[in-house]
Design a protein around this motif. Structure first.
Motif, PDB file in Angstrom:
ATOM      1  N   GLU A   6      22.706 -12.214  26.026  1.00  0.00           N
ATOM      2  CA  GLU A   6      21.730 -11.778  25.027  1.00  0.00           C
ATOM      3  C   GLU A   6      20.308 -11.959  25.552  1.00  0.00           C
ATOM      4  O   GLU A   6      20.044 -12.836  26.386  1.00  0.00           O
ATOM      5  N   SER A   7      19.408 -11.158  25.035  1.00  0.00           N
ATOM      6  CA  SER A   7      17.992 -11.299  25.330  1.00  0.00           C
ATOM      7  C   SER A   7      17.189 -10.705  24.185  1.00  0.00           C
ATOM      8  O   SER A   7      17.745 -10.028  23.312  1.00  0.00           O
ATOM      9  N   GLY A   8      15.884 -10.976  24.207  1.00  0.00           N
ATOM     10  CA  GLY A   8      15.000 -10.375  23.215  1.00  0.00           C
ATOM     11  C   GLY A   8      14.512 -11.307  22.121  1.00  0.00           C
ATOM     12  O   GLY A   8      13.683 -10.914  21.298  1.00  0.00           O
ATOM     13  N   GLY A   9      15.039 -12.519  22.105  1.00  0.00           N
ATOM     14  CA  GLY A   9      14.572 -13.463  21.097  1.00  0.00           C
ATOM     15  C   GLY A   9      13.151 -13.912  21.377  1.00  0.00           C
ATOM     16  O   GLY A   9      12.570 -13.606  22.418  1.00  0.00           O
ATOM     17  N   GLY A  10      12.584 -14.640  20.415  1.00  0.00           N
ATOM     18  CA  GLY A  10      11.238 -15.140  20.586  1.00  0.00           C
ATOM     19  C   GLY A  10      10.647 -15.585  19.274  1.00  0.00           C
ATOM     20  O   GLY A  10      11.359 -15.755  18.277  1.00  0.00           O
ATOM     21  N   LEU A  11       9.349 -15.776  19.298  1.00  0.00           N
ATOM     22  CA  LEU A  11       8.597 -16.214  18.118  1.00  0.00           C
ATOM     23  C   LEU A  11       7.865 -15.013  17.527  1.00  0.00           C
ATOM     24  O   LEU A  11       7.169 -14.282  18.248  1.00  0.00           O
ATOM     25  N   VAL A  12       8.018 -14.828  16.231  1.00  0.00           N
ATOM     26  CA  VAL A  12       7.382 -13.703  15.556  1.00  0.00           C
ATOM     27  C   VAL A  12       6.899 -14.169  14.189  1.00  0.00           C
ATOM     28  O   VAL A  12       7.486 -15.078  13.594  1.00  0.00           O
ATOM     29  N   SER A  17       8.916  -7.741  13.774  1.00  0.00           N
ATOM     30  CA  SER A  17      10.172  -7.155  14.254  1.00  0.00           C
ATOM     31  C   SER A  17      10.524  -7.695  15.633  1.00  0.00           C
ATOM     32  O   SER A  17       9.646  -8.097  16.402  1.00  0.00           O
ATOM     33  N   LEU A  18      11.813  -7.690  15.909  1.00  0.00           N
ATOM     34  CA  LEU A  18      12.327  -8.005  17.235  1.00  0.00           C
ATOM     35  C   LEU A  18      13.519  -7.110  17.525  1.00  0.00           C
ATOM     36  O   LEU A  18      14.248  -6.732  16.591  1.00  0.00           O
ATOM     37  N   LEU A  19      13.721  -6.807  18.797  1.00  0.00           N
ATOM     38  CA  LEU A  19      14.899  -6.063  19.231  1.00  0.00           C
ATOM     39  C   LEU A  19      15.711  -6.960  20.157  1.00  0.00           C
ATOM     40  O   LEU A  19      15.246  -7.337  21.238  1.00  0.00           O
ATOM     41  N   LEU A  20      16.897  -7.318  19.715  1.00  0.00           N
ATOM     42  CA  LEU A  20      17.809  -8.098  20.544  1.00  0.00           C
ATOM     43  C   LEU A  20      18.729  -7.163  21.320  1.00  0.00           C
ATOM     44  O   LEU A  20      19.142  -6.117  20.805  1.00  0.00           O
ATOM     45  N   SER A  21      19.055  -7.559  22.544  1.00  0.00           N
ATOM     46  CA  SER A  21      19.985  -6.804  23.370  1.00  0.00           C
ATOM     47  C   SER A  21      21.098  -7.727  23.833  1.00  0.00           C
ATOM     48  O   SER A  21      20.876  -8.923  24.036  1.00  0.00           O
ATOM     49  N   CYS A  22      22.257  -7.166  24.037  1.00  0.00           N
ATOM     50  CA  CYS A  22      23.390  -7.911  24.575  1.00  0.00           C
ATOM     51  C   CYS A  22      24.069  -7.022  25.602  1.00  0.00           C
ATOM     52  O   CYS A  22      24.615  -5.964  25.241  1.00  0.00           O
ATOM     53  N   VAL A  23      24.035  -7.443  26.857  1.00  0.00           N
ATOM     54  CA  VAL A  23      24.645  -6.680  27.940  1.00  0.00           C
ATOM     55  C   VAL A  23      26.003  -7.279  28.259  1.00  0.00           C
ATOM     56  O   VAL A  23      26.125  -8.500  28.461  1.00  0.00           O
ATOM     57  N   THR A 122      12.674 -17.278  16.211  1.00  0.00           N
ATOM     58  CA  THR A 122      11.899 -18.126  15.316  1.00  0.00           C
ATOM     59  C   THR A 122      10.888 -17.272  14.578  1.00  0.00           C
ATOM     60  O   THR A 122      10.110 -16.546  15.208  1.00  0.00           O
ATOM     61  N   VAL A 123      10.927 -17.356  13.261  1.00  0.00           N
ATOM     62  CA  VAL A 123      10.016 -16.586  12.421  1.00  0.00           C
ATOM     63  C   VAL A 123       9.087 -17.555  11.707  1.00  0.00           C
ATOM     64  O   VAL A 123       9.544 -18.401  10.933  1.00  0.00           O
TER      65      VAL A 123
END
Length: 125
Positions: A6-12, A17-23, A122-123
C-alpha cells in the motif's frame, strides 16, 4: 503467495482527500477479489470497501459510502481507494486484502488470504 504493498497515506486536514494505492505481485491480480480495511488505534479492523474480480462490483461500509471510491486497474495490478471529505474519525492504518476463493461477506476480514503491511492516514481537525 501474493504480495500487497500500500501507499498514499499521510496527514490531511478535515475535508481533504487522499488516494491510496495497493500494488499486487506474485499471483494473477485479475482473478482476485480485493478489499480495503482500516484499523484505528484501540479499535478492531473494519472493512471499508470491496471490489470483485471480473465485473468490479463494489461494496462500501456505511461509514464511508458517498465519500470513498474503490477502483482497480488490472493492467497495473493495482487497486485504489479515493477518499474524499475525510474526517478525524477516518484516522487509521489502511490495509488492502485479496482472495481468489470467492467471498460470501465481502467486508469480513476472514474472507481474505493476503494482506498488505498498511499505510497510515491521519486526519487533523
Amino acid at each position: 503467495q501474493m504480495r500487497l504493498v500500500e501507499s498514499g497515506g499521510g496527514l490531511v486536514q478535515a475535508g481533504g482527500s487522499l488516494l491510496l494505492s495497493c500494488v499486487a505481485s506474485g499471483r494473477t491480480f485479475s482473478i482476485h477479489d480485493m478489499a480495503w480495511y482500516r484499523q484505528a488505534p484501540g479499535k478492531e479492523r473494519e472493512g471499508v470497501s470491496y471490489i470483485s474480480r471480473g465485473r468490479g462490483l463494489t461494496v462500501y461500509a456505511d461509514s464511508v459510502k458517498d465519500r470513498f471510491t474503490i477502483s482497480k486497474d488490472n493492467a497495473k495490478n493495482t487497486v485504489y481507494l479515493q477518499m474524499n471529505s475525510l474526517q478525524p474519525e477516518d484516522t487509521a492504518d489502511f490495509y488492502c486484502a485479496a482472495t481468489n476463493r470467492g467471498v460470501g461477506d465481502p467486508l469480513q476480514a476472514y474472507e481474505y488470504d493476503y494482506w498488505g503491511q498498511g499505510t497510515q492516514v491521519t486526519v487533523s481537525s
